[in-house]
Design a protein around this motif. Structure first.
Motif, mmCIF file in Angstrom:
data_model
loop_
_atom_site.group_PDB
_atom_site.id
_atom_site.type_symbol
_atom_site.label_atom_id
_atom_site.label_comp_id
_atom_site.label_asym_id
_atom_site.label_seq_id
_atom_site.Cartn_x
_atom_site.Cartn_y
_atom_site.Cartn_z
ATOM 1 N N UNK A 167 0.872 -1.174 0.000
ATOM 2 C CA UNK A 167 0.000 0.000 0.000
ATOM 3 C C UNK A 167 0.909 1.224 0.000
ATOM 4 N N UNK A 168 0.728 2.098 -0.989
ATOM 5 C CA UNK A 168 1.520 3.333 -1.071
ATOM 6 C C UNK A 168 0.594 4.490 -0.719
ATOM 7 N N UNK A 169 0.871 5.157 0.417
ATOM 8 C CA UNK A 169 -0.010 6.226 0.893
ATOM 9 C C UNK A 169 0.826 7.428 1.332
ATOM 10 N N UNK A 170 0.153 8.576 1.505
ATOM 11 C CA UNK A 170 0.852 9.775 1.998
ATOM 12 C C UNK A 170 1.152 9.654 3.489
ATOM 13 N N UNK A 171 0.234 9.033 4.257
ATOM 14 C CA UNK A 171 0.481 8.756 5.670
ATOM 15 C C UNK A 171 -0.471 7.658 6.120
ATOM 16 N N UNK A 172 -0.117 7.001 7.242
ATOM 17 C CA UNK A 172 -0.902 5.874 7.765
ATOM 18 C C UNK A 172 -1.343 6.161 9.189
ATOM 19 N N UNK A 173 -2.536 5.676 9.550
ATOM 20 C CA UNK A 173 -2.913 5.662 10.957
ATOM 21 C C UNK A 173 -2.151 4.505 11.630
ATOM 22 N N UNK A 174 -1.826 4.690 12.910
ATOM 23 C CA UNK A 174 -0.888 3.826 13.631
ATOM 24 C C UNK A 174 -1.254 2.343 13.580
ATOM 25 N N UNK A 175 -2.483 2.000 13.981
ATOM 26 C CA UNK A 175 -2.833 0.589 14.145
ATOM 27 C C UNK A 175 -2.853 -0.123 12.802
ATOM 28 N N UNK A 176 -3.434 0.529 11.794
ATOM 29 C CA UNK A 176 -3.560 -0.156 10.512
ATOM 30 C C UNK A 176 -2.188 -0.388 9.875
ATOM 31 N N UNK A 177 -1.277 0.575 10.037
ATOM 32 C CA UNK A 177 0.070 0.363 9.488
ATOM 33 C C UNK A 177 0.706 -0.883 10.089
ATOM 34 N N UNK A 178 0.606 -1.024 11.428
ATOM 35 C CA UNK A 178 1.232 -2.196 12.058
ATOM 36 C C UNK A 178 0.503 -3.479 11.665
ATOM 37 N N UNK A 179 -0.809 -3.391 11.451
ATOM 38 C CA UNK A 179 -1.558 -4.572 11.018
ATOM 39 C C UNK A 179 -1.153 -5.026 9.626
ATOM 40 N N UNK A 180 -0.900 -4.062 8.729
ATOM 41 C CA UNK A 180 -0.447 -4.435 7.385
ATOM 42 C C UNK A 180 0.860 -5.217 7.470
ATOM 43 N N UNK A 181 1.808 -4.704 8.256
ATOM 44 C CA UNK A 181 3.080 -5.427 8.441
ATOM 45 C C UNK A 181 2.806 -6.803 9.034
ATOM 46 N N UNK A 182 1.900 -6.846 10.024
ATOM 47 C CA UNK A 182 1.572 -8.107 10.692
ATOM 48 C C UNK A 182 0.965 -9.140 9.777
ATOM 49 N N UNK A 183 0.425 -8.707 8.628
ATOM 50 C CA UNK A 183 -0.122 -9.640 7.639
ATOM 51 C C UNK A 183 0.770 -9.749 6.400
ATOM 52 N N UNK A 184 1.987 -9.231 6.487
ATOM 53 C CA UNK A 184 2.923 -9.385 5.380
ATOM 54 C C UNK A 184 2.649 -8.483 4.190
ATOM 55 N N UNK A 185 1.916 -7.371 4.426
ATOM 56 C CA UNK A 185 1.667 -6.377 3.369
ATOM 57 C C UNK A 185 2.578 -5.180 3.634
ATOM 58 N N UNK A 186 3.246 -4.695 2.605
ATOM 59 C CA UNK A 186 4.267 -3.664 2.748
ATOM 60 C C UNK A 186 3.639 -2.267 2.764
ATOM 61 N N UNK A 187 3.735 -1.509 3.888
ATOM 62 C CA UNK A 187 3.265 -0.121 3.879
ATOM 63 C C UNK A 187 4.374 0.812 3.392
#
Length: 891
Positions: free
Chosen positions: A793-813
């Motif tokens: 996911x390529x974004x301008x900024x991330x909210x804290x929990x969702x960013x860590x959840x993406x990493x936790x599911x092997x999706x690259x923020x």
């Protein structure tokens, strides 16, 4: 306790004839330097590191770094934090237990002992997100809604009953008891936790993580806690520390007192607006100042609850006499209260008058400046003063695209043989709901008193208003009854509908059929007014475009007014039985009246309601479950399915590699919430998830909500990005969960397009704007993204929990850099992307390159920041996700 105790800080504390061992911050300060001015929330973190010092996950340098925060007021140091316990609600809890069951199955398949998979930290799961407002404005509403809830959710509840029996350290609070945050505040939380080990009793601060973003409510009780995704919570249950950077702490000084007629809700909406404007995402907020001396604990909890809305990790209140008073009122044992006082004073965690800790930055509010407010029409931080609501509604409506053929500003509808006129701005839902306010006796009593005065004047709610009362615990109905207010709320249609989140999470249930048809036929812009904390578009009800957060008494007032186009500050609510106009000021209760009603709240109510909190009613106790240690999956279940996450866990994880020839699944704007991403609310009949359920023999009337089906990945992946209000810029900003399958040019549901790309072996990317993943800590926002085949996911900024959840599911923020974003780079979604730099050594915050091949064949590139933020996250990502990392270590 694993403590190395390099600072020789272990001491004893005698309280009530009992000896407690604890790791002393004043003793540690003899080597670390003066800690008196350290924010109290950071003192809790420092104690945690002292207690868990093991020279592996925590060492002396970590302790020095936290003490050294006083010099820099910020830190880039990563620490490993271990909360004392985990709190779950059923929407996020069911998939967590599904994952635990799947992990047990994977261990058994690999020839290991499945009972290795058990929570190592205490876990409490409160079933509070499943009750819907099917029946309302009737004395029978509560019983009928509970009956429907049990029928709808039988499979899920049987599964949770199995988990309750199968797992150690795992308790379930049955349905119909209360909202997890209020149960936590009134019963589960202790402020100071204890543990018996090696013949000693250790005392330490009560801390937790929860699978709901409003876990922060408990910070009002001086308990450090915040929301994490279900993925991160599962890892914490299984003994993994929460990896975090030492946070910045923003001080919020409160002075003065609230004026007559101003509620805790008005205060929290003001605080939320101020802190959002300040910018506190990823930071701690700590409240201080002598204004706290007059701020009841329920008001503190109301402010702490809304931390996700102001964007902070938590909003922490220190312990003082008011904390002790609440612990006693809510029935905590006297030995607990005495320990809390002695421990917090010994550790420097007690709030003293005039104390001014040092903060990264600070802001201040005189409580006397707060005015009556709502928030809306679609974001909790958009505070609007009461007198400006009508104008804010008109401004919002003027910006909405209207269908030239269908839009009218009003339409007649028939119900029960009568004709009613429904207009733009009509309040079709008025709900006293959610943890934020139903935990607060002052605003709840104010609602009951306002209802009483309205009826005495001869007012009634408007016939198009769906009214409901869903308190956070049974104690609320006890004190309404004791204060003699139940009958007045009932008479206005605010009968008890259930103990749960209801409207605030989209469980508002259907409107009357003629009202739904009238809204659609005239394309009306109607409103809900609710006492909750979330009002994102599409969340409360799919047909209600504007949603307003308000105090419980204002919820009742808007039910009487029937429209948000009335200015309640000066327009009459209606005509009284004497033929005279009745104004809000005529029926607003005084502080003295509210205080007198609050006197009816007593400790006996808490003892009564929490005496058998884990027992449940006859229906719950009658659920039959197998006693097996591994779950027996039912192939025909549409609620619980064996997820595919751990199928290849016995094999070595694939090496992290560059992402080649990726296609864009969607281009999204700013403030895309986890409600937009994760399946939530109603399941549309013609959606991919609806088609799946129909194909599996489920009647439309039995679809239930996405939240109730979170244990079935087949439903959830089909509902990911399926929100009716999501806007994909690849379709010109058209609403709805569709996209363009670029190779063919076909317009498809996002799920259908993703499956087509998967068949071709094409990796996918999401492109987005600012604050991607704002909102609730929905783990399925990351799980569904993973299952659709999205690699980054390529974004301008991330909210804290969702960013860590993406990493936790092997999706690259990945984050745009240098002021670039999707528009300046002219990204349309038609490009082919390569993401370079992953083949080497993966590091936190490294720069990666995105190569772009345009639709016309031209090529260029841009840099992105890898938002894998910590070394632990690097390991999780390399393993394929955080749970894969844990499970591989066990196997």
């Amino acid at each position: 306790m694993p403590a190395v105790d390099s600072l020789n800080s272990l001491r004893t504390l005698a309280v009530g004839g009992k000896t407690y061992h604890y790791y002393s911050l004043p003793e540690a300060a003899k080597q670390l330097g003066d800690l008196e001015k350290l924010p109290k929330s950071l003192k809790v973190l420092l104690e945690n590191l002292l207690r868990w010092e093991d020279n592996h996950t925590v060492n002396a340098d970590d302790l020095r770094a936290l003490a050294g925060w006083l010099k820099t007021r910020s830190s880039e140091r990563e620490i490993q934090y271990r909360p004392a316990r985990v709190l779950m609600q059923d929407f996020t809890g069911v998939p967590a237990v599904v994952d635990l069951a799947a992990m047990r199955a994977a261990v058994a398949k690999a020839g290991g002992d499945p009972q290795k998979i058990n929570p190592l930290s205490p876990v409490d799961l409160v079933i509070d997100h499943s009750v819907m407002v099917d029946r309302y404005a009737s004395p029978a509403a509560f019983g009928e809604n509970v009956e429907i809830e049990m029928q709808r959710n039988g499979e899920r509840y049987a599964f949770l009953r199995w988990g309750q029996n199968a797992f150690d350290n795992f308790r379930v609070v049955p349905p119909g008891t209360g909202i997890c945050h209020q149960v936590n505040l009134e019963y589960l939380g202790r402020t100071v936790w204890t543990k018996d080990e090696d013949g000693r009793t250790y005392a330490f601060p009560d801390t937790l993580v929860g699978t709901d973003s409003h876990t922060t409510m408990i910070n009002g009780l001086g308990v450090l806690g915040w929301g994490v995704g279900g993925i991160e919570a599962e890892a914490a249950m299984l003994g993994q520390p929460v990896s975090m950077l030492i946070p910045e702490v923003i001080g919020f000084k409160l002075t003065g007192k609230l004026k007559e007629g101003i509620t805790a809700t008005d205060l929290v909406l003001t605080v939320t607006q101020m802190l959002r404007k300040k910018g506190v995402v990823g930071k701690f907020v700590e409240f201080y100042g002598d204004g706290l001396a007059d701020l009841p604990l329920a008001d503190r909890a109301t402010i702490a609850n809304m931390a996700p809305e102001y964007g902070a990790t938590c909003g922490f209140f220190p312990v003082d006499e008011i904390t002790l008073g609440y612990l006693r009122l809510s029935g905590r044992p006297e030995e607990t209260v005495q320990l809390v006082e002695a421990y917090c004073k010994a550790q420097g965690l007690w709030r003293e008058p005039g104390q001014e800790p040092l903060f990264t930055d600070a802001l201040q509010l005189d409580l006397g400046d707060v005015e009556a407010s709502l928030a809306g029409p679609k974001r909790p931080q958009d505070r609007v003063s009461l007198g400006q609501v009508a104008q804010a509604f008109d401004d919002f409506t003027a910006l909405q695209p209207k269908s030239a053929t269908s839009h009218a500003s009003a339409i007649d509808y028939q119900h029960d043989g009568k004709t009613h006129r429904l207009e733009d701005g009509a309040v079709v839902i008025a709900a006293i709901t959610s943890c934020t306010n139903t935990s607060n006796p002052s605003v709840m009593m104010a609602a009951g008193l306002l209802a009483k005065k309205a009826l005495e004047k001869g007012l009634q709610r408007k016939p198009w208003v769906k009214s409901s009362l869903a308190p956070g615990s049974k104690v609320v109905t006890d004190y309404f009854k004791a204060a003699g207010l139940t009958q007045y709320l009932d008479e206005l249609g605010f009968d008890l509908v259930g103990y749960g989140c209801t409207t605030c999470i989209g469980n508002s249930g259907p409107l009357l059929d003629p009202i739904e048809k009238a809204i659609q036929q005239a394309d009306l812009t109607v409103a809900s007014v609710l006492s909750g904390n979330r009002n994102f578009e599409g969340r409360v009800h799919p047909l209600v475009k504007t949603n307003w957060l308000a105090s419980p008494p204002l919820v009742v007032a808007y039910a009487l007014a029937g429209s948000v186009r009335l200015d309640l500050a000066k327009d009459p609510l209606g005509t009284g039985k004497d033929g005279q106009p009745v104004y809000l000021k005529d029926i607003w209760p005084s502080q003295q009246e509210i205080a007198a009603a609050i006197q009816k709240v007593d400790t006996a109510m808490f003892h009564k309601e929490y005496a058998e909190v884990f027992q449940g009613d006859e229906k719950w106790r009658a659920i039959q479950v197998p006693q097996a240690k591994t779950y027996v999956w039912q192939a025909d279940s549409t609620y619980i399915q064996h997820p595919p996450f751990f199928e290849h866990i016995a094999e070595a994880p694939p090496k992290v590699a560059d992402i080649e020839k990726a296609r864009v699944l969607a281009v999204l704007g700013d403030s895309v919430t986890t409600d937009h991403i994760s399946p939530a609310g109603n399941i549309k009949k013609d959606s991919p998830a609806g088609r799946y359920l129909s194909e599996h023999g489920v009647a439309y009337a039995d679809f239930n909500s996405y939240g109730s089906r979170r244990g079935n990945h087949e439903v959830m992946m089909r509902g990911t990005f399926a929100n009716i209000r999501i806007k994909n810029e690849m379709l010109g900003g058209e609403e709805g969960g569709n996209t363009i399958h670029v190779p063919s040019g076909d317009k498809l549901a996002i799920y259908d397009a993703a499956m087509r790309y998967q068949q071709d072996g094409t990796p996918l990317v999401i492109i987005a704007g600012k604050e991607y993943g704002t909102g609730s800590s929905r783990d399925w926002a990351a799980k569904g993204t993973n299952l659709l085949g999205v690699k980054a996911v390529i974004a301008e900024s991330f909210e804290r929990i969702h960013r860590s959840n993406l990493v936790g599911m092997g999706v690259l923020p990945l984050q745009f850099t240098g002021g670039q974003e999707r528009k300046s780079l002219n990204l349309t979604g038609k490009e082919v992307l390569n993401i370079r730099g992953l083949n080497g050594e993966l590091k936190p915050h490294m720069t990666l390159k995105v190569e772009v091949t345009r639709e016309d064949g031209k090529q260029d590139s841009f840099d992105v920041l890898c938002r894998i933020d910590t070394l632990n996250e690097v390991e999780y990502f390399k393993a394929g996700g955080i749970l894969h990392y844990v499970l591989r270590s066990l196997i």
